[in-house]
Design a protein around this motif. Structure first.
Motif, mmCIF file in Angstrom:
data_model
loop_
_atom_site.group_PDB
_atom_site.id
_atom_site.type_symbol
_atom_site.label_atom_id
_atom_site.label_comp_id
_atom_site.label_asym_id
_atom_site.label_seq_id
_atom_site.Cartn_x
_atom_site.Cartn_y
_atom_site.Cartn_z
ATOM 1 N N ARG A 38 0.823 -1.202 0.000
ATOM 2 C CA ARG A 38 0.000 0.000 0.000
ATOM 3 C C ARG A 38 0.864 1.261 0.000
ATOM 4 N NH1 ARG A 38 -3.740 -2.371 4.830
ATOM 5 N NH2 ARG A 38 -1.686 -2.677 5.710
ATOM 6 N N ARG A 39 0.200 2.391 -0.099
ATOM 7 C CA ARG A 39 0.927 3.662 -0.102
ATOM 8 C C ARG A 39 1.649 3.885 1.229
ATOM 9 N NH1 ARG A 39 0.768 6.800 -4.212
ATOM 10 N NH2 ARG A 39 1.596 8.924 -4.150
ATOM 11 N N THR A 40 1.113 3.322 2.293
ATOM 12 C CA THR A 40 1.714 3.504 3.612
ATOM 13 C C THR A 40 2.785 2.461 3.936
ATOM 14 O OG1 THR A 40 -0.079 2.190 4.581
ATOM 15 C CG2 THR A 40 -0.372 4.588 4.539
ATOM 16 N N THR A 41 3.056 1.553 3.000
ATOM 17 C CA THR A 41 4.059 0.510 3.251
ATOM 18 C C THR A 41 5.455 1.098 3.118
ATOM 19 O OG1 THR A 41 2.558 -1.181 2.351
ATOM 20 C CG2 THR A 41 4.883 -1.779 2.577
#
Length: 265
Positions: free
Chosen positions: A216-219
């Motif tokens: 994800r974008r937050t990974t």
């Protein structure tokens, strides 16, 4: 050879994703950093066909195999992901929803800027296996048999018409399937299919229920390293599993309600 394999699930790779794709979009710089880590750690990306064939036949896989997969067919896979993949000679798999690809079959359902068929063909020429992801991206376990068969048949025939060869790998939209859906996917001619699950893929899962881990974008890069190394996956996705279980109960209730309504008609 029979050990667990990380299958990474990407969607959009974009600098400025829209609200619909933001959570599952990865920035191009982050994607490039993740590919560099795979190369540095000695991972060998393979496509879905190769993994499934090895697990069926007992043929050896390379050292530290990993799968890089993309769902839906967003334009950033060509614009941003392909250069990073090509830099290291990495294989990957793109699962396209044929009704979302720009061109003659476009149903207008794409959530952001989608690939066109020329771009899909270019990807296919650069070690990117093209697999199916249905035609209009419905929850396949929620639709009737005729609609299910149509989704699978249209997807497979359109890809074959555009690329000149039939796809043999499939990924379930939203990750949802059932025994009925898996039988239909097999009957349609797909030899293997991927779910989500947020766990490592294992041979015992069978060729039609292989699990993937979501990127994800937050990974961040440290979390990404833990994912591909198979560490702390359960803890990383604990909240996701709780939400999924809750939504599964809602979906089952909807199914029961729809069946009751149909039985009264």
């Amino acid at each position: 050879m029979n050990g667990p394999v990380p299958i990474l699930m990407y969607h959009s790779v974009a600098r400025t994703p829209n609200d619909a794709t933001r959570a599952l979009s990865v920035a191009p710089e982050a994607f490039a950093e993740q590919m560099a880590l795979l190369d540095d750690r000695g991972f060998t990306p393979v496509d879905t066909v190769r993994l499934a064939a090895a697990w069926r036949s007992g043929a050896p896989l390379p050292a530290r195999p990993v799968l890089i997969t993309f769902d839906d067919g967003y334009e950033g896979v060509h614009r941003h992901a392909l250069p990073a993949l090509a830099k290291y000679g990495f294989a990957s798999t793109l699962f396209v929803s044929t009704g979302w690809i720009r061109g003659a079959y476009d149903t207008g359902g794409g959530l952001d800027t989608m690939l066109d068929w020329d771009q899909v063909r270019e990807l296919a020429g650069e070690q990117v296996e093209i697999g199916g992801h249905s035609h209009t991206h419905p929850q396949l376990d929620q639709i009737a048999d005729d609609a299910l068969r149509s989704e699978l048949r249209s997807c497979r025939e359109i890809i074959a018409g555009e690329l000149g060869s039939l796809p043999v790998s499939f990924a379930y939209p939203y990750g949802y399937s059932s025994a009925r859906v898996r039988r239909s996917v097999r009957a349609a001619g797909f030899a293997q299919s991927l779910a989500v699950g947020n766990g490592l893929a294992r041979r015992r899962q069978g060729p039609y229920a292989l699990q993937r881990v979501t990127v994800r974008r937050t990974t961040g890069i440290e979390e990404f390293e833990r994912l591909v190394e198979g560490r702390s996956i359960a803890r990383t996705f604990a909240r996701d599993r709780a939400l999924t279980k809750g939504y599964a109960m809602v979906r089952r209730a909807r199914q029961v309600r729809r069946k009751a309504i149909r039985s009264r008609v």
